[in-house]
Scaffold this motif. Structure first.
Motif: not given
Ligand code: C2E
Ligand code: CA
Ligand code: CA
Length: 766
Positions: A478-481, A468-471
Motif C-alpha cells: 500500500l505504501i509503495r502504491s 487496499g486490498p485493491r492497490d
C-alpha cells in the motif's frame, strides 16, 4: 543473674548494663559515707564504757579505712564516665560491700555480749536502718546488696542468740529475708528497665541516623503506617515531599494521601490499586512507581515497604522508603514518546504510522473492509527551507501538522513520514469518494498561506493514495502504491491528488530506467549543449550566450532538463555532468570569433564539492578562455545551505576572475541581504515577473523596479529572463533592465547555429 554479673553477655551490652548499675548505686554514695560515719559514731558512743578501748579504736579505724577504696572506685568511674566497666568491677564492688557487712557484723558478735539487751536493741535498731538503706539503695547491684544483707543479718542473728532471745533472732531473720526479697524484686525491675532503655536508645540512634541520612540525600524518605494503613511518625522529609504539613497527614490513610484529588473522583492509577492490594495482603513490595499530586503538579514516586511486626509477630503496619523518581520517569516516558512520535510536529512518526497501517490491514483482511493510505508531499517546501533556513522550515512544518491534524480529526489517523512527507490512514473506507474528499480537503487547507516570523509563505501539497486490498494487500504494498501515485501528482505540477492506478508502476519503472540511462549518457554521446543568446536591451547587440544542457535518449527522446537535472542531483551524477558541461562550453566559447560572454548553470550540489575549483582552474587553463568571459549562474538557495562552504566557494570562484550571476531572482523567498555580501555581476529576474509586469501587475512592476535600482546602486547589471513578446521586451527595457534573454530574441541553439549567427554578423558588419 545478668545484673549480678554471673551471665556472660556481649561485651558492649554488658558494659552498658554495668555502667547503668553503677550509675544507679553511685547516687547513694553520699548516703553510704554518711551511714558509715554515723554508725561508727553510734557504736563508739554506745559501747564507750563497756568495751576495751583498743577494740573500739581498732574497729573504727578498719571501718573508716574500708570505705576509702569504694570512694576511690566511685571517683574513677565518674572520671571515666562509666565507660569500660566490667564484671570484675561488679565483683570488686560486691566484695567491698561484703567487707562492710562483715565489719558491721563484728561489733554485734564481739562487742554486743559486753552490754545488755537494751544495748543490743539499740544496735539492732541501727542495723535495721543499715539493712533497709542498703536493700533500697544497692538493689541495682544485687550481688553486693545480698552479700551485705547476709553478712549483717547473720551478725545480728548471732547477737540475738547470744543475748538469749530466740524469738528476736527469728524476727531478725524474717526481716532480713523480707528485705532481701524486696531488694531482688527491685533488682529485676531495674534490670528490665535497663534492657528496654538500652534497646530504645539503640533504636532511636539507628532511626535518627537513617533519618539524617535520608534527610541529607533529600531524595528519599522513610514512611510508616499503623495496622490500619494510616500514616504514623510522618517524617519532615515525607511531609515536605508531599507539600503538606506533617501534622496534617499524620494518622491519615496512606492511600488517601497518595491518591490526592483522585480519591474523590475514584479514578485511581493502576499503581495505586497495586499498592492498596499489597497493603491489604500485608505483603512486602519494592520499587512501585506511582503518580502523586504535589502542589497541583504530578510527581512520580517510587515506594518500597515491608510489613513490620512486634516481638510476638503481631502485624503492626508497614515501614519503608520512598523516593521521587519524576525525572527518571519523565525521561522514560519521553523516550517512549520519541520512539513513536515525531519531535518536531508531535505527530505519530513513520514507525507508528507503519504499525497503525499494519493494524488497519489486519482489520481489512479480517472484516472484509477497505483501508486507504494517503501519502502527502509538500510542494515548494524545499525552496522555503533552502531560502529561509531550517528554523523557519521547521516552524512551517509544525503549522502544516496542526492543520493536517485538524482536517483529519476523528475520521483518519495522520502522521509524519519525515522531511516534508506526511501520511494519513483511513482504517475503514465506506465510500470510494471518501478518499478523494479527504485528499481535496487536505490540499485546500495546506495550500492556504502561512505566516511564520513575519514571512507570508505559500506552499502546496501533492497527495497520492492507495486503497487496499485493491492497490495492495499488505502495508508495504500500500505504501509503495501510494508513493507512486504521489510522484505522479508531483510530476503533474503539484497541488493535486492522484489515486493509484496499476500503470503507475510502469512510470516508476521508467524513472528507474531513466536514472540508469543517465549514468552512461555522456559516454554514449546523448548529451549536448545549446546556447541561448542574451542581448543588450538598448543596442540589441549580442552580449553573451547561456549554455543549456540537452539530453536526447534513443528511447525517451528529448528529456527536459527540469526533469533530468533533478534526477542527476538525486542520483549524485550532477558533479560529473557539470564538469562535462564546463569543459565543453568553455572550449566552445573559446572558439567563438567574437569574445562574447558565456553563462553556465551551476547546481547547488556542485558548489558543495571542493573539486569544482580545481576543475574550473583546469578547464580555464586547457581551453584558454579568459576567466572574465565566464559567468556562473547560481540560485539563492545556496545561501541557505548549512555550513558556509558554498558561500566560501563563491569567493574562491570570483578570486579566479570568473563572474557570478544570481539566477531566478524572486522565486525563492528572497532576502536582499546577501546581494551586498557576494560580488555578483548580474541579477537574473525570473520570467514570472516579466510576464506579470507586462500584464500590468503592480507588484511585479514594483519588484523589477526595486531590483533594477538596487543593482545599479551595487554596480550590478540586470537580465530579464523569458522575454517572449515585444510588449514584455518594452516593459522590462523601460523599467531599466540592461539585458534581455528570451524567445523574442532567440531560443537556445545548436553550436552550428551559433557559428552561423557569428558568420552572419561578420557578413553584416563587412
Ligand atoms: P534557467 O537557468 O532559468 O534557464 C532558462 C530556462 O528558460 C531554459 O529552460 C530556457 O530554455 C527557458 N527560456 C528561455 N527563454 C524563454 C522564454 O522566452 N520563454 C520560456 N517559456 N522559457 C524560456 P531549459 O533549457 O528547459 O532549462 C531549464 C532549467 O534547467 C534551467 O533554468 C536551469 O536551471 C537548468 N539547466 C539547464 N542546463 C543546465 C546545466 O548545464 N546545468 C545545470 N546545473 N542546470 C541546467
Ligand atoms: Ca540559468
Ligand atoms: Ca533562470
Amino acid at each position: 543473674m545478668a545484673l549480678m554479673g554471673f551471665t556472660a553477655q556481649p561485651a558492649a551490652m554488658a558494659e552498658s548494663m554495668i555502667g547503668a548499675q553503677f550509675r544507679a548505686v553511685d547516687r547513694m554514695v553520699a548516703v553510704r559515707i554518711l551511714l558509715a560515719v554515723v554508725s561508727i559514731a553510734f557504736v563508739l558512743l554506745l559501747y564507750w564504757s563497756l568495751a576495751p578501748l583498743w577494740m573500739l579504736a581498732g574497729w573504727s579505724l578498719v571501718s573508716t579505712i574500708s570505705i576509702v577504696p569504694p570512694i576511690r572506685a566511685w571517683r574513677v568511674r565518674r572520671q571515666r564516665n562509666y565507660e569500660g566497666l566490667r564484671r570484675r568491677d561488679l565483683a570488686r564492688h560486691a566484695i567491698g560491700l561484703l567487707m562492710q557487712g562483715l565489719l558491721w557484723a563484728g561489733p554485734m558478735i564481739l562487742i554486743a555480749p559486753m552490754g545488755d539487751v537494751a544495748h543490743a536493741a539499740a544496735l539492732w535498731t541501727m542495723t535495721t536502718c543499715l539493712i533497709a538503706a542498703v536493700a533500697m539503695g544497692f538493689f541495682p547491684t544485687p550481688l553486693a546488696a545480698v552479700l551485705f544483707l547476709v553478712a549483717v543479718s547473720g551478725g545480728a542473728m548471732a547477737m540475738m542468740l547470744r543475748t538469749g532471745s530466740g524469738e528476736l533472732a527469728a524476727t531478725v531473720a524474717s526481716f532480713a529475708m523480707l528485705m532481701l526479697i524486696a531488694s531482688l524484686r527491685q533488682a529485676r525491675g531495674f534490670g528490665r528497665q535497663i534492657v528496654t532503655d538500652s534497646q530504645l536508645a539503640e533504636k532511636r540512634e539507628t532511626v535518627s541516623m537513617l533519618l539524617r541520612e535520608y534527610d541529607d540525600s533529600r531524595a528519599d524518605w522513610l514512611w510508616r503506617t499503623d495496622n490500619a494503613r494510616r500514616l504514623t511518625d510522618v517524617t519532615p522529609q515525607f511531609a515536605r515531599m508531599m507539600g503538606i504539613d506533617a501534622d496534617a497527614i499524620e494518622g491519615q490513610s496512606v492511600l488517601q494521601v497518595l491518591a490526592g484529588s483522585s480519591w474523590s473522583s475514584g479514578e485511581f492509577d493502576p499503581a495505586l490499586r497495586t499498592l492498596a492490594e499489597r497493603l491489604k495482603a500485608r505483603e512486602a513490595f519494592a520499587n512501585l512507581v506511582l503518580p502523586v499530586e504535589v502542589d497541583g503538579t504530578r510527581r512520580w514516586w517510587e515506594l518500597s515497604a515491608s510489613p513490620r511486626t512486634d516481638e510476638r509477630g503481631v502485624f503492626m503496619g508497614f515501614h519503608g522508603v520512598g523516593s521521587d523518581v519524576t525525572v527518571q520517569q519523565e525521561s522514560a516516558a519521553r523516550i517512549a514518546q520519541l520512539a513513536k512520535f515525531d519531535t518536531l510536529t508531535t505527530l505519530p512518526n513513520r514507525l507508528h504510522l507503519t504499525e497503525a497501517l499494519e493494524e488497519a490491514v489486519a482489520g481489512m483482511v479480517r472484516w472484509q473492509t477497505r483501508s486507504a493510505f494517503l501519502m502527502i508531499d509538500l510542494d515548494r517546501f524545499k525552496s522555503v527551507n533552502d531560502t529561509l533556513g531550517h528554523h523557519i522550515g521547521d516552524r512551517l512544518l509544525a503549522q502544516v501538522a496542526e492543520r493536517l491534524r485538524a482536517v483529519c480529526a476523528r475520521t483518519a489517523f495522520c502522521g509524519r513520514l519525515g522531511g516534508d512527507e506526511f501520511a494519513v490512514i483511513i482504517p475503514e473506507v465506506d465510500d470510494p469518494a471518501q478518499v478523494e474528499r479527504l485528499a481535496v480537503a487536505i490540499i485546500a487547507r495546506l495550500s492556504q498561506p502561512y505566516e511564520v516570523d513575519h514571512h507570508m509563505l505559500f506552499i502546496g501539497a501533492s497527495i497520492g493514495s492507495a486503497t487496499g486490498p485493491r492497490d495492495g494487500r499488505n502495508a508495504e504494498a500500500l505504501i509503495r502504491s501510494a508513493d507512486l501515485a504521489m510522484y505522479r501528482a508531483k510530476d503533474e505540477g503539484g497541488g493535486k491528488h492522484f489515486a493509484y492506478v496499476p500503470t503507475l508502476h510502469a512510470d516508476a519503472e521508467v524513472r528507474r530506467k531513466m536514472e540508469l540511462a543517465l549514468r552512461g549518457a555522456i559516454e554514449r554521446g546523448e548529451m549536448r549543449l545549446e546556447y541561448q543568446p542574451v542581448v543588450d536591451a538598448h543596442s540589441g547587440e549580442l552580449a553573451s550566450f547561456e549554455s543549456l544542457l540537452r539530453w536526447n535518449h534513443p528511447e525517451f527522446g528529448e528529456v527536459p532538463p527540469a526533469k533530468f537535472i533533478r534526477l542527476a542531483e538525486e542520483a549524485r551524477l550532477i558533479g560529473e555532468l557539470g564538469a562535462w558541461v564546463l569543459r565543453v562550453a568553455c572550449a566552445e566559447a573559446a572558439s567563438w570569433p567574437v569574445p562574447v560572454g558565456l553563462s553556465l548553470n551551476l547546481s547547488p550540489e556542485q558548489l558543495c564539492d571542493q573539486t569544482i575549483i580545481e576543475t574550473l582552474k583546469d578547464v580555464l587553463a586547457t581551453t584558454g578562455l579568459p576567466p572574465e568571459r565566464l559567468e556562473l549562474e547560481v540560485t539563492e538557495s545556496i545561501f541557505m545551505r548549512e555550513g558556509g562552504d558554498a558561500v566560501r566557494r563563491l569567493e574562491e570562484i570570483t578570486a579566479l576572475g570568473v563572474q557570478l550571476a544570481l539566477d531566478d531572482f524572486g522565486t525563492g523567498y528572497s532576502s536582499l541581504g546577501y546581494l551586498s555580501r557576494t560580488r555578483f555581476r548580474t541579477i537574473k529576474i525570473d520570467r514570472s515577473f516579466v510576464t506579470g509586469a507586462a500584464l500590468g501587475k503592480p507588484e511585479c512592476v514594483a519588484i523589477i523596479t526595486a531590483v533594477v535600482a538596487l543593482a545599479k546602486s551595487l554596480g550590478m547589471q540586470t537580465t530579464a529572463e523569458g522575454v517572449e513578446t515585444e510588449k514584455e521586451f518594452d516593459t522590462v527595457r523601460d523599467i531599466g533592465c540592461g539585458r534581455i534573454q528570451g524567445y523574442y530574441f532567440g531560443r537556445s541553439m545548436k553550436t552550428e547555429d551559433v557559428h552561423r549567427l557569428f558568420d552572419r554578423h561578420r557578413h553584416q558588419a563587412a
